[in-house]
Enzyme design. Structure first.
Site, PDB file in Angstrom:
ATOM      1  N   ARG A  46      74.705   3.625 -50.222  1.00  0.00           N
ATOM      2  CA  ARG A  46      73.581   3.427 -49.294  1.00  0.00           C
ATOM      3  C   ARG A  46      73.287   1.938 -49.158  1.00  0.00           C
ATOM      4  O   ARG A  46      73.055   1.423 -48.069  1.00  0.00           O
ATOM      5  CB  ARG A  46      72.308   4.175 -49.754  1.00  0.00           C
ATOM      6  CG  ARG A  46      71.096   3.746 -48.927  1.00  0.00           C
ATOM      7  CD  ARG A  46      69.841   4.605 -49.043  1.00  0.00           C
ATOM      8  NE  ARG A  46      69.674   5.276 -50.303  1.00  0.00           N
ATOM      9  CZ  ARG A  46      69.285   4.706 -51.454  1.00  0.00           C
ATOM     10  NH1 ARG A  46      69.013   3.419 -51.483  1.00  0.00           N
ATOM     11  NH2 ARG A  46      69.179   5.412 -52.550  1.00  0.00           N
ATOM     12  N   TYR A  98      65.022   2.806 -21.954  1.00  0.00           N
ATOM     13  CA  TYR A  98      65.659   4.027 -22.436  1.00  0.00           C
ATOM     14  C   TYR A  98      64.583   5.036 -22.881  1.00  0.00           C
ATOM     15  O   TYR A  98      63.677   4.686 -23.649  1.00  0.00           O
ATOM     16  CB  TYR A  98      66.584   3.675 -23.607  1.00  0.00           C
ATOM     17  CG  TYR A  98      67.292   4.867 -24.184  1.00  0.00           C
ATOM     18  CD1 TYR A  98      68.282   5.526 -23.461  1.00  0.00           C
ATOM     19  CD2 TYR A  98      66.971   5.359 -25.443  1.00  0.00           C
ATOM     20  CE1 TYR A  98      68.923   6.634 -23.974  1.00  0.00           C
ATOM     21  CE2 TYR A  98      67.618   6.463 -25.972  1.00  0.00           C
ATOM     22  CZ  TYR A  98      68.597   7.096 -25.229  1.00  0.00           C
ATOM     23  OH  TYR A  98      69.222   8.188 -25.731  1.00  0.00           O
ATOM     24  N   ASP A 170      67.252  -5.021 -26.675  1.00  0.00           N
ATOM     25  CA  ASP A 170      68.192  -3.900 -26.725  1.00  0.00           C
ATOM     26  C   ASP A 170      69.375  -4.311 -25.850  1.00  0.00           C
ATOM     27  O   ASP A 170      69.268  -4.340 -24.626  1.00  0.00           O
ATOM     28  CB  ASP A 170      67.511  -2.629 -26.195  1.00  0.00           C
ATOM     29  CG  ASP A 170      68.423  -1.411 -26.253  1.00  0.00           C
ATOM     30  OD1 ASP A 170      69.657  -1.590 -26.298  1.00  0.00           O
ATOM     31  OD2 ASP A 170      67.902  -0.282 -26.235  1.00  0.00           O
ATOM     32  N   LYS A 195      77.564   3.508 -27.363  1.00  0.00           N
ATOM     33  CA  LYS A 195      77.943   3.217 -25.989  1.00  0.00           C
ATOM     34  C   LYS A 195      79.138   2.254 -25.952  1.00  0.00           C
ATOM     35  O   LYS A 195      80.210   2.638 -26.356  1.00  0.00           O
ATOM     36  CB  LYS A 195      76.723   2.690 -25.232  1.00  0.00           C
ATOM     37  CG  LYS A 195      75.417   3.463 -25.520  1.00  0.00           C
ATOM     38  CD  LYS A 195      75.409   4.897 -25.031  1.00  0.00           C
ATOM     39  CE  LYS A 195      74.278   5.748 -25.596  1.00  0.00           C
ATOM     40  NZ  LYS A 195      72.926   5.224 -25.399  1.00  0.00           N
TER      41      LYS A 195
END
Ligand SMILES: *Cc1c(COP(=O)(O)O)cnc(C)c1O
Length: 381
Positions: A46, A98, A170, A195
């Site tokens: 992690r 978004y 973003d 994306k």
């Protein structure tokens, strides 16, 4: 190093244990220690995983930042950024953004006392009126979705700096090949690597990149303390996708430009939204801030009915009707009923998001076939 070299080499060395050219998928949760606290830099996956570390170094280099951080999705990356804030802090955000980002601000962070307001950033000066002593973050998405407006990142950062407010961008729609907001003054960038970075529609993933050391320390703490990290297999897929980022995005941009020009001349088409068109209201900023104009094109029909949009949407064969974007294959979407269905009609009409508006994510296929596909579908209107 130039961008096309960085995508393949930055932060990437043959595996030190075996010489493997491709970064191995270190599918392990823990690492052997020689003595308590004596190890090779990895203790528990992690906190740090070697496959993830390579991707983090690579994406940091692409964005001209100092450190990168990977997350299980773009929205997990965004959530990590918002955890820099405290109850009472306020955020000013792009209004054309978004849908999932809007939902996270309104339905998650608002509950913990972080208030977001949404404004048009077409005129950067608009922001100044909204700033108060609690404003801690400006959230920018550009190009915007689905109207493909371009926001002047440099102008926004200049205002933010004056008021000592952080700017997060973003950068999903542009990808670092087209724009690097940290160079324009932003403090943080995030990606839905699902994306363009991944680029093959086979992984959900998110990244954050920062420049400043203290911010990097905070992000590293949040990444480990909250733990929304991706697995090594997903990091491998994104690393592999990035190797061709420049080639894919370049081809998408070229195809998108030709498609935008074709649609502009089409008798059944009313409006075409593409920042590369000279009649686009933000064309000048796009030219200044981006390397090319992107692979996304939106357009609507003169008849402007959902029924006619449906005739197009159900008659394309190469453009697949689906959400998401940025993959090698072309996609077509209908924001009014798909991604932006929750926005009241009156509100969406105000920004040009009409009943027939369709959004194309232009892939890297041969453009001749893509044009024929659209031609065949538009005949039905
Ligand atoms: C898809 C997307 C996101 C969310 O990313 P996920 O990987 O789906 O969590 C955020 N911002 C933009 C602009 C996106 O397109």
């Amino acid at each position: 190093m130039k961008f096309g070299t960085k995508v393949i080499h930055a932060g990437i060395e043959p595996d030190s244990a075996t010489g493997a050219i491709m970064t191995p998928i270190y599918q392990t949760s823990t690492f052997a220690q020689q003595a308590p606290g004596v190890h090779k830099g990895f203790e528990y996956a992690r906190s740090k995983n070697p496959t993830r570390s390579v991707l983090e170094a690579n994406i940091a280099a692409l964005e001209n930042g100092t450190e990168g951080f990977c997350f299980g999705s773009g929205l997990a990356a965004m959530d990590a950024i918002f955890r820099l804030l405290n109850p009472g802090d306020e955020v000013i955000s792009t209004n054309d953004l978004y849908g999932g980002s809007y939902r996270q601000m309104m339905k998650v962070h608002a509950r913990y006392g972080v208030k977001s307001q949404f404004i048009s950033m077409n005129k950067p000066k608009n922001i100044e009126k909204k700033i108060n002593k609690n404003t801690k973050l400006i959230w920018v998405e550009t190009p915007t979705n689905p109207m493909l407006n371009i926001i002047d990142i440099k102008a926004i950062c200049k205002i933010a700096r004056k008021h000592k407010i952080m700017v997060a961008v973003d950068n999903t729609f542009a990808s670092p090949y087209l724009q690097t907001p940290l160079d324009l003054g932003a403090d943080i960038i995030m990606h839905s690597a699902t994306k363009y970075l991944g680029g093959h529609s086979d992984v959900v993933h998110g990244c954050v990149v920062v420049k400043e050391r203290k911010l990097a320390e905070e992000m590293r703490f949040i990444q480990n303390a909250v733990g929304a990290v991706p697995g090594p297999q997903d990091c491998f897929l994104v690393l592999r996708g990035i190797k061709t980022l420049h080639l894919r995005v370049e081809r998408s941009c070229k195809n998108a430009e030709k498609i935008a020009k074709y649609l502009l001349r089409h008798p059944k088409v009313a409006n075409v939204y593409y920042p590369g068109l000279e009649n686009h209201p933000n064309h000048a900023i796009a030219k200044k801030q981006m390397r090319h104009f992107g692979g996304m094109v939106s357009f609507d029909l003169k008849s402007d009915t959902v029924a006619d949009a449906n005739k197009v949407l159900s008659n394309t064969h190469l453009f697949t009707l689906a959400e998401s974007l940025g993959g090698v294959e072309s996609l077509i979407g209908h924001p009014a009923t798909m991604t932006h269905g929750s926005i009241p009609r009156k509100e969406r009409m105000k920004v040009g998001l009409t009943d027939s508006l369709m959004r194309l994510s232009v892939g890297v296929e041969d453009v001749t076939d893509l044009l024929k596909d659209l031609e065949r579908a538009l005949v039905n209107v």
